[in-house]
Scaffold this motif. Structure first.
Motif, PDB file in Angstrom:
ATOM      1  N   PHE A 144      28.852  43.604  16.201  1.00  0.00           N
ATOM      2  CA  PHE A 144      27.352  44.315  17.470  1.00  0.00           C
ATOM      3  C   PHE A 144      26.867  45.131  16.860  1.00  0.00           C
ATOM      4  CE2 PHE A 144      25.382  45.044  21.864  1.00  0.00           C
ATOM      5  CZ  PHE A 144      24.831  43.742  21.321  1.00  0.00           C
ATOM      6  N   GLU A 145      26.056  45.505  15.897  1.00  0.00           N
ATOM      7  CA  GLU A 145      25.868  46.809  14.995  1.00  0.00           C
ATOM      8  C   GLU A 145      24.636  47.145  15.899  1.00  0.00           C
ATOM      9  OE1 GLU A 145      27.783  48.417  12.688  1.00  0.00           O
ATOM     10  OE2 GLU A 145      29.193  46.956  14.011  1.00  0.00           O
ATOM     11  N   ALA A 146      24.800  47.663  16.126  1.00  0.00           N
ATOM     12  CA  ALA A 146      23.429  48.939  16.654  1.00  0.00           C
ATOM     13  C   ALA A 146      22.759  50.068  16.616  1.00  0.00           C
ATOM     14  CB  ALA A 146      24.043  49.849  18.116  1.00  0.00           C
ATOM     15  N   ILE A 147      21.484  50.309  15.196  1.00  0.00           N
ATOM     16  CA  ILE A 147      20.967  50.528  15.512  1.00  0.00           C
ATOM     17  C   ILE A 147      19.238  51.419  16.396  1.00  0.00           C
ATOM     18  CG2 ILE A 147      18.850  51.332  13.197  1.00  0.00           C
ATOM     19  CD1 ILE A 147      20.647  48.339  12.277  1.00  0.00           C
ATOM     20  N   TRP A 148      19.509  52.639  15.889  1.00  0.00           N
ATOM     21  CA  TRP A 148      18.877  52.991  17.362  1.00  0.00           C
ATOM     22  C   TRP A 148      17.488  53.145  16.347  1.00  0.00           C
ATOM     23  CZ3 TRP A 148      22.828  53.210  19.700  1.00  0.00           C
ATOM     24  CH2 TRP A 148      23.584  54.136  20.616  1.00  0.00           C
ATOM     25  N   HIS A 149      16.469  53.285  16.869  1.00  0.00           N
ATOM     26  CA  HIS A 149      15.164  53.316  16.127  1.00  0.00           C
ATOM     27  C   HIS A 149      14.861  54.211  15.034  1.00  0.00           C
ATOM     28  CE1 HIS A 149      10.542  54.694  15.479  1.00  0.00           C
ATOM     29  NE2 HIS A 149      10.657  53.447  15.102  1.00  0.00           N
ATOM     30  N   VAL A 205      24.044  34.871  12.024  1.00  0.00           N
ATOM     31  CA  VAL A 205      23.447  36.481  11.794  1.00  0.00           C
ATOM     32  C   VAL A 205      22.185  36.556  12.881  1.00  0.00           C
ATOM     33  CG1 VAL A 205      22.992  38.313  10.795  1.00  0.00           C
ATOM     34  CG2 VAL A 205      25.098  36.514  10.185  1.00  0.00           C
ATOM     35  N   ALA A 206      22.289  37.098  13.403  1.00  0.00           N
ATOM     36  CA  ALA A 206      20.786  37.372  14.343  1.00  0.00           C
ATOM     37  C   ALA A 206      20.091  38.766  13.713  1.00  0.00           C
ATOM     38  CB  ALA A 206      20.276  36.406  15.238  1.00  0.00           C
ATOM     39  N   PHE A 207      19.263  39.477  14.518  1.00  0.00           N
ATOM     40  CA  PHE A 207      18.831  40.542  14.193  1.00  0.00           C
ATOM     41  C   PHE A 207      17.590  40.499  15.500  1.00  0.00           C
ATOM     42  CE2 PHE A 207      16.442  44.479  12.775  1.00  0.00           C
ATOM     43  CZ  PHE A 207      17.566  45.351  12.524  1.00  0.00           C
ATOM     44  N   CYS A 208      18.272  42.097  16.270  1.00  0.00           N
ATOM     45  CA  CYS A 208      17.317  41.700  17.395  1.00  0.00           C
ATOM     46  C   CYS A 208      16.983  42.929  17.921  1.00  0.00           C
ATOM     47  CB  CYS A 208      18.446  41.655  19.051  1.00  0.00           C
ATOM     48  SG  CYS A 208      18.647  40.149  18.702  1.00  0.00           S
ATOM     49  N   SER A 209      15.381  43.408  18.863  1.00  0.00           N
ATOM     50  CA  SER A 209      15.144  43.967  18.889  1.00  0.00           C
ATOM     51  C   SER A 209      15.399  44.164  20.468  1.00  0.00           C
ATOM     52  CB  SER A 209      13.981  44.234  19.033  1.00  0.00           C
ATOM     53  OG  SER A 209      12.817  43.365  19.442  1.00  0.00           O
ATOM     54  N   LEU A 210      15.629  45.087  21.177  1.00  0.00           N
ATOM     55  CA  LEU A 210      16.295  45.666  22.704  1.00  0.00           C
ATOM     56  C   LEU A 210      15.043  46.870  22.764  1.00  0.00           C
ATOM     57  CD1 LEU A 210      19.946  45.745  22.338  1.00  0.00           C
ATOM     58  CD2 LEU A 210      18.398  43.617  22.212  1.00  0.00           C
ATOM     59  N   PRO A 211      14.987  46.448  24.407  1.00  0.00           N
ATOM     60  CA  PRO A 211      13.920  47.453  25.214  1.00  0.00           C
ATOM     61  C   PRO A 211      14.692  48.770  25.483  1.00  0.00           C
ATOM     62  CG  PRO A 211      14.741  45.951  26.681  1.00  0.00           C
ATOM     63  CD  PRO A 211      14.980  45.544  25.968  1.00  0.00           C
ATOM     64  N   ASP A 212      16.055  48.744  25.729  1.00  0.00           N
ATOM     65  CA  ASP A 212      16.639  49.940  26.255  1.00  0.00           C
ATOM     66  C   ASP A 212      18.291  49.740  26.086  1.00  0.00           C
ATOM     67  OD1 ASP A 212      17.678  48.267  27.776  1.00  0.00           O
ATOM     68  OD2 ASP A 212      15.533  48.871  29.509  1.00  0.00           O
ATOM     69  N   PHE A 213      19.009  50.681  25.472  1.00  0.00           N
ATOM     70  CA  PHE A 213      20.457  50.565  25.592  1.00  0.00           C
ATOM     71  C   PHE A 213      21.562  49.694  26.940  1.00  0.00           C
ATOM     72  CE2 PHE A 213      24.717  51.767  25.092  1.00  0.00           C
ATOM     73  CZ  PHE A 213      25.289  51.541  24.109  1.00  0.00           C
ATOM     74  N   LYS A 259       8.855  49.278  16.224  1.00  0.00           N
ATOM     75  CA  LYS A 259       8.069  49.412  17.002  1.00  0.00           C
ATOM     76  C   LYS A 259       8.940  49.508  18.886  1.00  0.00           C
ATOM     77  CE  LYS A 259       6.442  45.493  18.233  1.00  0.00           C
ATOM     78  NZ  LYS A 259       5.913  44.548  19.124  1.00  0.00           N
ATOM     79  N   ASN A 260      10.329  49.552  18.656  1.00  0.00           N
ATOM     80  CA  ASN A 260      11.102  49.287  19.360  1.00  0.00           C
ATOM     81  C   ASN A 260      12.485  50.301  19.673  1.00  0.00           C
ATOM     82  OD1 ASN A 260      10.781  46.033  18.690  1.00  0.00           O
ATOM     83  ND2 ASN A 260      10.313  46.690  21.153  1.00  0.00           N
ATOM     84  N   PRO A 261      12.956  50.636  20.693  1.00  0.00           N
ATOM     85  CA  PRO A 261      13.931  51.645  20.747  1.00  0.00           C
ATOM     86  C   PRO A 261      15.212  51.187  20.039  1.00  0.00           C
ATOM     87  CG  PRO A 261      12.896  51.416  23.048  1.00  0.00           C
ATOM     88  CD  PRO A 261      12.761  50.300  22.342  1.00  0.00           C
ATOM     89  N   PHE A 262      15.473  50.285  20.164  1.00  0.00           N
ATOM     90  CA  PHE A 262      16.778  49.585  19.880  1.00  0.00           C
ATOM     91  C   PHE A 262      16.842  48.376  18.859  1.00  0.00           C
ATOM     92  CE2 PHE A 262      18.126  51.915  23.054  1.00  0.00           C
ATOM     93  CZ  PHE A 262      18.749  52.944  22.661  1.00  0.00           C
ATOM     94  N   TYR A 263      17.709  48.401  18.075  1.00  0.00           N
ATOM     95  CA  TYR A 263      18.127  47.322  16.671  1.00  0.00           C
ATOM     96  C   TYR A 263      19.529  47.026  17.151  1.00  0.00           C
ATOM     97  CZ  TYR A 263      13.145  48.040  15.487  1.00  0.00           C
ATOM     98  OH  TYR A 263      11.872  48.751  15.759  1.00  0.00           O
ATOM     99  N   VAL A 264      19.772  45.468  17.267  1.00  0.00           N
ATOM    100  CA  VAL A 264      21.097  44.719  17.236  1.00  0.00           C
ATOM    101  C   VAL A 264      21.477  44.088  16.208  1.00  0.00           C
ATOM    102  CG1 VAL A 264      23.112  44.305  18.560  1.00  0.00           C
ATOM    103  CG2 VAL A 264      21.935  45.748  19.178  1.00  0.00           C
ATOM    104  N   LEU A 265      22.380  43.987  15.083  1.00  0.00           N
ATOM    105  CA  LEU A 265      22.688  42.841  14.343  1.00  0.00           C
ATOM    106  C   LEU A 265      23.606  42.527  15.216  1.00  0.00           C
ATOM    107  CD1 LEU A 265      22.824  42.651  10.595  1.00  0.00           C
ATOM    108  CD2 LEU A 265      24.723  41.551  12.164  1.00  0.00           C
TER     109      LEU A 265
END
Ligand SMILES: Cc1cc2nc3c(=O)[nH]c(=O)nc-3n(C[C@H](O)[C@H](O)[C@H](O)COP(=O)(O)OP(=O)(O)OC[C@H]3O[C@@H](n4cnc5c(N)ncnc54)[C@H](O)[C@@H]3O)c2cc1C
Length: 465
Positions: free
Chosen positions: A252-257, A223-231, A277-283
């Protein structure tokens, strides 16, 4: 007019005093589901302990024209299990037995009131895996999961509840028992009747028992938790991982900021794996069969994603405890949003590439109208399923106003007003935003055929007038 005295006497005769709750013995747990949007006191709560007793209850209610609403764990989110005053609630609490774990056929047979977590644990104990997983796992039941066709975190790989069932036993409105508890994967002998009842939210029959399909127990979980610049990058990451992980991608679970912030503010026990501080996170989760190499390969794949700019930052769970902690962040989103007051929640689906413009549009429109509104967006992005919640800035906003705003936007992208929670009472008026007149007419025809007196969960899902 129902002859309540005669029916009451007959029901107590059929179930015994312990099987019928009435008056002050009916606690508030039977009045509302977890959305708390609607409340109703049932006249009686029936607690049958066998299929024969369910059949007897329905036979009697049918004879007397008494409306009945089935209830499982009451974790539903569209008020479908909430009684209208005067209805009888039929609770599956005492249908709580796992009857068989069949290792040869890889099936588990459970009564409708067994909780999802009990199914998961029984499968695990037998060396198998039952992949349906949702935040309410400790309380929601097999019958509720089937009746809502629950989805959750691993649909991407294993499908919804519909895809995890081989056979069902159902009691029809008039008490007829339909025993379809088959264990066959292939059965094209006529109509596949079980699908009529899956997702029907208790309007076509009461599910009493199910044969569920088990999967091999994964030997590795990464499992990893990632931050992303945009959708848009998120979609590219999803497609990249589907290929690079060779079919092992399971969530692939997205979490908006904004939803991440709700967790940080509302669930203090959760330690944020990445700064907010990022717009999106994904597990991201991968389930595999090679414990020696899967973890290493997972990390390599994520390194490449970093190198390609598909993720900005990433935390990998390297122990069972760390994996649990990352999943807890995702589960905490469901917990945090329930603290919003009022709690206005939406569960919509649409093509994946429409999700970000849809969310942006809705967030802007809500913000323009209720500037102090708290909003959280998250979802099972791999399935095109978005959850959007808001408190409308704490204003007592009529649900219909917010509904119109969100469902207009959903219709504009040819999405569905219900991805996985169902229609219930809450969305009945919006069904036509997703279903054609002909589809709704066919739904009414089915309802009339299976429940001619309209005693099962009347008023839910499809309007009969
Ligand atoms: C924290 C949290 C997270 C959640 N996450 C998800 C998620 O990720 N995905 C998702 O899909 N849902 C999710 N849900 C919603 C909910 O848990 C599911 O809808 C669940 O399947 C409902 O099960 P239940 O036993 O609580 O059903 P109930 O709420 O009791 O009933 C739901 C509907 O099913 C009917 N019903 C219940 N039992 C039967 C039966 N035996 N026969 C016929 N009809 C029956 C009821 O009449 C009602 O229409 C979540 C809820 C919470 C609280």
């Amino acid at each position: 007019m129902v002859d309540q005295d005669a029916l009451h006497q007959a029901l107590v005769g059929a179930l015994g005093a312990a099987g019928v709750l009435e008056g002050d013995d009916i606690g508030p747990a039977y009045f509302e589901d977890i959305s708390h949007e609607r409340s109703g006191r049932p006249w009686l709560v029936l607690r049958p302990s066998s299929t024969a007793e369910v059949a007897q209850c329905l036979r009697l209610c049918h004879r007397y024209g008494q409306a009945v609403v089935p209830q499982g764990g009451m974790t539903g989110l569209v008020s479908a299990g909430v009684p209208i005053d005067g209805e009888v609630a039929l609770s599956t609490q005492r249908l709580a037995r796992i009857e068989e774990v069949d290792a040869s056929n890889a099936t588990i047979t459970a009564q409708a009131g067994v909780t999802l977590q009990q199914v998961q644990e029984a499968a695990d104990a037998a060396g198998y895996f039952f992949p349906l997983d949702i935040g309410s796992r400790g309380s929601c039941t097999v019958g509720g999961n089937l009746s809502t066709n629950a989805g959750g975190n691993r649909v991407l790989r294993y499908g919804m509840m519909r895809d995890l069932v081989l056979g069902l036993e159902v009691v029809l409105a008039d008490g007829t028992v339909i025993d379809g508890t088959h264990k066959m994967v292939k059965n094209n002998a006529g109509y596949d009747l079980k699908h009529l009842f899956i997702g029907a939210e208790g309007t076509l029959g009461v599910i009493t028992r199910a044969v569920l399909r088990l999967h091999p127990k994964p030997m590795s979980q990464a499992v990893a938790f990632c931050s992303l610049p945009d959708f848009g990058t998120g979609i590219r990451l999803l497609r990249y991982l589907e290929g690079a992980l060779g079919g092992r991608l399971s969530a692939f679970e997205a979490i908006w900021h904004n939803a991440y912030q709700l967790v940080l503010d509302g669930v203090p026990r959760v330690r944020p794996p990445l700064p907010s501080k990022n717009p999106f996170y994904v597990l991201v989760e991968s389930l595999g069969a090679d414990p020696l190499h899967d973890g290493e390969q997972f990390e390599q794949v994520l390194h490449q994603a970093l190198a390609q700019g598909l993720v900005q930052d990433v935390v990998v769970g390297r122990s069972e405890r760390e994996v649990r902690a990352l999943w807890e962040v995702r589960d905490a989103v469901s917990e945090a949003v329930l603290k919003l007051d009022p709690f206005l929640s939406f569960d919509v689906s649409m093509p994946v590439d429409c999700m970000e413009p849809f969310a942006r549009d809705v967030i802007e429109r809500i913000g323009a109208r209720w500037p102090e509104a708290r909003i959280g967006v998250f979802g099972h992005v791999g399935d095109g399923n978005l959850h959007l919640v808001t408190d409308a800035g704490g204003h007592a906003t009529p649900r219909a106003v917010m509904d119109e705003l969100v469902y207009d936007a959903t219709r504009a992208v040819r999405g569905s007003v219900s991805a996985e929670h169902g229609i219930g009472f809450q969305k009945r008026g919006w069904l036509r935003y997703t279903r054609s007149d002909e589809e709704i007419a066919l739904m009414r025809l089915l309802k009339r055929s299976l429940d001619p007196k309209g005693i099962l969960s009347p008023g839910r899902v499809v309007d009969m007038v």
